[in-house]
Motif scaffolding. Structure first.
Motif: not given
Length: 777
Positions: A695-702, A754-764, A738-740
């Motif tokens: 809920k926080l990680a997905f919007p931050l990808i913008a 926490i690793l599952s949700a935030w890893s795609p954001d950190c990688i990108f 990657t996110a899926a």
């Protein structure tokens, strides 16, 4: 002349493949998430996984191939028209027939591919996809059983396991409740179990150690069977409901001959499906011939304008198709007319516009109207630009006044400036256009996917329209980052192609300064998505889920078997009840099992026909039941009662009023509180924990994906909007896959939430920072 034919065909084909890739990905994203869940949960071989992916494509390609033809003809001929190549061909004596030949060949090829999908591969893929998913679930069902969670995936059984090893082959503390639908129930408890999956038989073999079997009958409580065992084998059949009959075959799975032979109550739906399988291939032809005159008209904007026109035409076509198809299903108009109306209208428009291609300006009334609208829009836009320039000149004195050039070429000035408004205006135009187009296309695809359920369960038009209205909010939330990504790539790609960025750098404006308004837009998008998710979106998702259940004919709750509820209480107690009325705080058919947590054996079993909460005594009052105590594999006490109070049952009514809800139907604070309650009650919270962080990680990808898109858009700048669009699809495919995958791994407990949700954001984020800082400014 053959060289010209090949040239036009290649130009149209490569843009058609681009449109095919873009729209296939947009429609395929939700299915990609589901497939990743299956891949993460079940270890199939490479052939099964490949077949699983391939089986999901035919239905998607049924929609995306006609759209690809439209995009290819519009953008390909639009590019040739913008570069005056069509004018040169017309001056050399090459008329309509010369353009019709390569475009017609492409349309016929696309129609053949689509016909193959709708008539042959589509029904086969639907059946194959369902069979593969069931096979993978049956072979790896032991990995789906979670510790301290009540599992109801086995027919007529409820399974609870206290602890499971990482290999999922050793279970400690097994509680198995079995019922044949009557009053007789059997409980099997075991201290340990070895689990082996029988792939051939589709069963789960349990080798139980040190346990007991309890058999009782609520109508005859004096009859009770108890037997202890040292070792015992038990086979569990894999299946969701235990039904012996095969699930009903939907129209999308049936071959043509069965659709034609249907004379039953669903004959109209069968005819609708029959005509639909031929209407979509025909759409390739009408799309090509309506796009030919529109794309070949001289206009500014080139490929970007072609893409805008393609989205508008696609949305108009499918909106008419959906509306008329619904009328055909209701019997308001003939079946063939309802399905073919959109194609007929497109064909009439093509016939009216085709003569204008001979003159490349046209004297037809429709061509003149289109030209008038185009010129009127240009004049209005020019006046708007002139007014804006005047206002900004008055406000800022001059565009270059705030510039303070240094030896490093850095731009220092207040924010926002004229440059910022210019960049943001272009970005917002493409963002709104793409977002609306993506949402409409996915809703249209979803409508056709639900067509069989709408007809089978007689969902009203009000319910269907309300469902898609609420679904649009969810799609807007999910597709907004994708629209941001593609919009940035197109905006900066066009600016790079037009040498605008070169002019900015020559004026001493760093590309970091040019990127500032775009990053600011990304931050605003993140804040807007979070605020939307915390306010209206949970309600919209809940309403959409309720309406989706009505359309699907499902009960409006998420319990697998509502008549048989299981909850883990305090001090190793398990509650089972047939009815719970939260308004009157009343239980019906309540059973309480008190367990020995060390040996995992039954110490006491209590049954009551009725139980209610007494607030003054702060206790549960049990009526018309019995109680049994056990020790060392034998019954030590049995007593019946009419009214009794048990101090051991100390859970308040609020403990039993938990509603199993979807994470999308709660905001962040509600979901966090909900996870804490479920974890205490013995439910699996891995999936909910991942969703809490997302809920926080997905919007931050913008803003992260915007940062990554900026340097890439400059790399493909010479290709303009088309290059940005192609690159955007590539980046989006990598991110969503990657996110899926990470989300699926976290949902099954193979990664921390926490690793599952935030890893795609950190990688990108790391990739974006690397390319952004290395960008030549």
């Amino acid at each position: 002349m053959r060289i010209i034919d090949r040239y036009i065909f290649r130009e149209v084909l490569r843009h058609a493949l681009l449109g095919l890739g873009v729209f296939t990905f947009v429609i395929f994203v939700p299915q990609l998430v589901q497939i990743m869940n299956v891949v993460a949960r079940h270890s199939g071989d490479a052939r099964q996984i490949t077949l699983l992916f391939l089986s999901a494509f035919p239905r998607v390609l049924t929609f995306s191939v006609p759209i690809g033809v439209l995009v290819g003809v519009l953008i390909g001929l639009g590019r040739m028209s913008a570069d005056s190549e069509l004018i040169a061909m017309n001056a050399a004596g090459m008329g309509l027939k010369r353009i019709l030949l390569p475009v017609g060949v492409l349309a016929l090829l696309a129609a053949g591919v689509t016909l193959c999908m709708t008539v042959w591969l589509g029904p086969i893929s639907v059946r194959t996809l369902r069979a593969l998913e069931e096979r993978l679930r049956s072979t790896q069902v032991s990995f789906e059983v979670q510790p301290r969670v009540f599992s109801e995936q086995f027919p007529h059984l409820v399974l609870y396991v206290q602890d499971i090893t990482a290999t999922a082959m050793n279970w400690h503390g097994v509680f198995l409740a079995e019922s044949d639908g009557g009053d007789v129930s059997r409980l099997t408890l075991a201290e340990d179990a070895i689990v082996v999956a029988d792939r051939d038989q589709g069963k789960l073999q349990l080798y139980l150690h040190s346990g007991s079997v309890h058999e009782s009958q609520t109508q005859g409580p004096e009859h009770y069977g108890l037997s202890a065992f040292g070792e015992r084998d038990l086979a569990l059949a894999v299946g969701g409901t235990g039904a012996t009959q095969e699930p009903g075959v939907v129209d999308s799975e049936r071959p043509l001959r069965q659709l034609l032979a249907d004379r039953g109550p669903k004959a109209r739906e069968s005819r609708v499906e029959f005509h639909r399988r031929f209407a979509f291939p025909a759409a390739c032809l009408v799309f090509a011939f309506v796009a030919l005159p529109v794309g070949s008209r001289p206009r500014r904007g080139g490929r970007a304008a072609g893409f805008v026109l393609a989205v508008a035409l696609v949305c108009a076509y499918y909106i008419v198709f959906v509306f008329c198809a619904e009328l055909a299903r209701d019997g308001s108009m003939p079946t063939w007319l309802g399905i073919w109306t959109a194609n007929i209208l497109m064909a009439l428009a093509a016939i009216a516009l085709l003569p204008s291609v001979e003159r490349l300006g046209g004297e037809t009334w429709l061509g003149d109207a289109l030209t008038g609208l185009t010129h009127g829009w240009r004049r209005l836009k020019a006046r708007s630009k002139a007014k804006e320039k005047h206002e900004f000149a008055v406000r800022h004195h001059d565009f270059a006044a705030p510039l303070e050039s240094s030896t490093h070429g850095r731009f220092v000035g207040r924010f926002p400036q004229v440059l910022d408004y210019y960049v943001l205006r272009n970005f917002l135009f493409y963002f709104v256009l793409l977002l609306v187009g993506f949402v409409l296309l996915f809703e249209i695809f979803t409508f056709f996917d639900l067509l069989d359920d709408i007809a089978q369960h007689r969902a009203s038009s009000v319910e269907v329209s309300s469902y898609f209205r609420y679904l649009s909010y969810y799609l807007t939330y999910q597709l907004a980052p994708l629209a941001c990504l593609v919009s940035i790539l197109i905006t900066l790609g066009v600016m790079t192609k037009n040498n605008e960025l070169v002019a900015f750098k020559a004026a001493g404006i760093s590309l970091y300064r040019v990127a500032l308004p775009l990053l600011f837009a990304g931050a605003i998008a993140t804040a807007a998505l979070i605020a939307f998710d915390q306010s209206y979106l949970p309600y919209a998702n809940k309403r959409a889920e309720e309406l989706h259940s009505i359309i699907k004919g499902l009960p409006a709750q998420t319990y697998f078997q509502p008549q048989r509820q299981w909850i883990l209480g305090n001090n190793s107690k398990i509650y089972n009840y047939q009815l719970f009325d939260p308004d009157r705080v009343l239980f019906g058919g309540l059973s309480v099992f008190e367990l020995d947590s060390q040996k995992f054996s039954l110490r006491r079993r209590v049954y009551a026909d009725r139980a209610y909460w007494e607030p003054q005594q702060h206790a549960w009052i049990l009526e018309s039941g019995w109680i049994r105590d056990f020790q060392a594999g034998s019954i030590t006490r049995y007593a019946e009662f009419q009214v009794m109070e048990l101090p051991e049952i100390d859970e308040p009514p609020a403990y039993f009023t938990r509603e199993i809800r979807q994470s999308s139907e709660m905001d962040w604070f509600e979901l966090r509180s909900y996870i804490a309650k479920l974890r205490h009650a013995g439910f699996d919270v891995a999936r909910f924990s991942v969703q809490l962080h997302k809920k926080l990680a997905f919007p931050l990808i913008a803003p992260i994906i915007i940062m990554l898109a900026i340097p890439f858009s400059i790399l493909v700048g010479s290709r303009g909007a088309v290059g940005g669009l192609a690159l955007g699809v590539g980046i989006a495919v990598i991110y969503w896959a990657t996110a899926a995958l990470f989300e699926a791994l976290g949902a099954v407990g193979q990664l921390p939430p926490i690793l599952s949700a935030w890893s795609p954001d950190c990688i990108f984020l790391f990739c974006g920072l690397y390319f952004f800082l290395k960008m030549p400014t």
